[in-house]
Design an enzyme around this catalytic site. Structure first.
Site, short mmCIF file in Angstrom:
data_model
loop_
_atom_site.label_atom_id
_atom_site.label_comp_id
_atom_site.label_asym_id
_atom_site.label_seq_id
_atom_site.Cartn_x
_atom_site.Cartn_y
_atom_site.Cartn_z
N TRP A 149 8.97 -10.97 -3.98
CA TRP A 149 8.38 -11.36 -2.69
C TRP A 149 7.59 -12.66 -2.79
CZ3 TRP A 149 10.41 -10.23 1.60
CH2 TRP A 149 11.00 -8.98 1.83
N ASP A 181 -0.25 -11.98 0.37
CA ASP A 181 0.74 -11.16 1.06
C ASP A 181 0.50 -9.70 0.66
OD1 ASP A 181 2.88 -9.76 1.99
OD2 ASP A 181 4.42 -10.93 0.95
N LYS A 221 4.86 -0.68 5.81
CA LYS A 221 4.59 0.06 4.58
C LYS A 221 3.38 0.97 4.74
CE LYS A 221 7.60 -3.07 3.04
NZ LYS A 221 7.65 -4.51 2.86
C1 LIG Z 1 8.23 -5.79 3.02
C2 LIG Z 1 7.57 -6.99 2.51
C3 LIG Z 1 7.71 -8.25 3.14
C4 LIG Z 1 8.63 -8.46 4.32
O1 LIG Z 1 8.20 -7.85 5.46
P1 LIG Z 1 9.08 -8.01 6.80
O2 LIG Z 1 8.23 -7.34 7.82
O3 LIG Z 1 10.39 -7.34 6.55
O4 LIG Z 1 9.25 -9.45 7.06
C5 LIG Z 1 7.03 -9.31 2.61
N1 LIG Z 1 6.23 -9.18 1.54
C6 LIG Z 1 6.08 -8.00 0.92
C7 LIG Z 1 5.18 -7.90 -0.27
C8 LIG Z 1 6.75 -6.86 1.37
O5 LIG Z 1 6.60 -5.69 0.76
#
Ligand SMILES: *Cc1c(COP(=O)(O)O)cnc(C)c1O
Length: 361
Positions: free
Chosen positions: A103, A173, A197
């Site tokens: 990511w 993030d 999540k």
């Molecule tokens: C799931 C995830 C994303 C992407 O999220 P979206 O809502 O699908 O754009 C980005 N960074 C991390 C760490 C993730 O777990």
């Protein structure tokens, strides 16, 4: 043993059962309005109360001061891969990036469209022990507008167990670890997270940003991605994802009922410890991550005999243990055990894994 089904999907992930039951119960007749929360104006008094309460609860749960804006955005996590540089990176500017997995690497790829990227550390090496480069070895640049990293790598199962100290604003993030453990928000310039999540339905993205960092978005920034414009409009510059926002509010409320982030952290430690201890206790399964930096949220593991992968997946699904397949880029298995996963789910998983070894090991 109960017949409950446990969903280990990495995202969209399971939501707390009481939250799902509440939204089901009031789906068709919300607040006695005779219609659904999905079907009312985002400008109505009833909806604005829900939206404001969700923000208040998130602020309380994370200890977010008034120095920070809390924005409910479109575009999930990846949306912020673009909106962060559009808002925080001046034209011709550069940002520092720490890569610890897939990511943080994806964030780099998107950032490169908007400015120069300095890779301060890169621990993303296929086939090696997954880990984190110590902060002292980061090659930070003087010119960077901010330092971007990913505290929990959802695919790779690597998690920071500390918040790095940086001179430049720290951008995180937190898509897959937000609200799973206490963090000192004041150490960050900006925190963002896709909702699916630990917060609610997908599509929604949360941005928590220090107010003094915004207000200088690039001229070409789409208005719905402009943090200052969204702040001025209470995140309702256009129609927000109203149902997702409402559902996030129910999750925040549930989390408060659990005792907040400190309390859920204890449950998360208990779940992760039980699963890693089991994986480490036998030769049939193994986890590829440096013990120091193992994720509490996403637990990747491999079977000693990979020809049994499909059998493992078929049988686990039949046993009510869903979505254990690892990400396609790394293979193997992955159990995502976010806040909503009860301890009982992990117990059931380890019992299944032990039984699988007895039969096939
Ligand atoms: C799931 C995830 C994303 C992407 O999220 P979206 O809502 O699908 O754009 C980005 N960074 C991390 C760490 C993730 O777990």
């Amino acid at each position: 043993m109960s017949n409950a089904v446990f969903n280990f999907c990495a995202g969209p992930a399971m939501l707390p059962k009481p939250v799902m039951e509440k939204s089901q119960a009031e789906l068709l007749n919300w607040h006695n309005l005779g219609c659904s929360v999905m079907e009312i104006s985002h400008r109505s008094k009833d909806y604005i109360e829900v939206a404001e309460q969700a923000e208040r609860d998130l602020r309380q749960l994370m200890g977010i001061s008034e120095d920070y804006a809390v924005l409910f955005m479109h575009g999930g996590g990846r949306g912020a891969f673009a909106s962060v540089p559009l808002n925080l990176l001046p034209v011709g500017g550069s940002s520092d990036h720490v890569i610890t997995g897939s990511w943080s690497k994806s964030a780099v790829d998107e950032h490169q469209k908007f400015g120069r990227v300095n890779i301060a550390a890169n621990q993303f090496k296929v086939g090696e022990l997954r880990s984190i480069t110590p902060t002292s070895d980061w090659q930070l640049s003087n010119e960077a507008a901010y330092v971007h990293y990913c505290p929990n790598e959802t695919v790779d199962g690597v998690e920071f167990n500390y918040t790095p100290g940086t001179d430049k604003p720290l951008v995180a993030d937190m898509s897959s670890c937000i609200l799973s453990r206490p963090v000192d928000v004041n150490k960050f310039g900006l925190i963002y997270a896709g909702a699916q999540k630990n917060i609610g339905p997908s599509g929604l993205g949360i941005v928590i940003v220090r107010k003094d960092l915004i207000g200088q978005a690039r001229i070409e920034t789409p208005s719905i991605f402009d943090y200052q414009k969204q702040l001025n409009a209470d995140s309702m510059l256009n129609t927000p994802p109203t149902f997702a926002w409402y559902q996030a509010g129910l999750v925040f409320n549930w989390l408060k009922e659990q005792g907040g982030v400190e309390a859920i952290e204890q449950v998360n430690i208990k779940k992760a410890t039980a699963l890693y201890d089991f994986i480490d206790s036998n030769d049939f399964y193994h986890n590829p991550v440096d013990k120091e930096y193992r994720s509490r949220m996403n637990v990747p593991f491999y079977l000693a005999d990979e020809t049994l992968n499909q059998t493992f997946l078929d049988e686990s699904q039949r046993a009510g243990l869903l979505a254990l397949k690892g990400h396609r880029s790394v293979g193997g298995m992955r159990a995502s055990i976010y806040n909503a996963m009860p301890y009982e789910g992990v117990v059931k998983l380890t019992e299944f894994m032990a039984d699988f070894v007895k039969r096939y090991g």
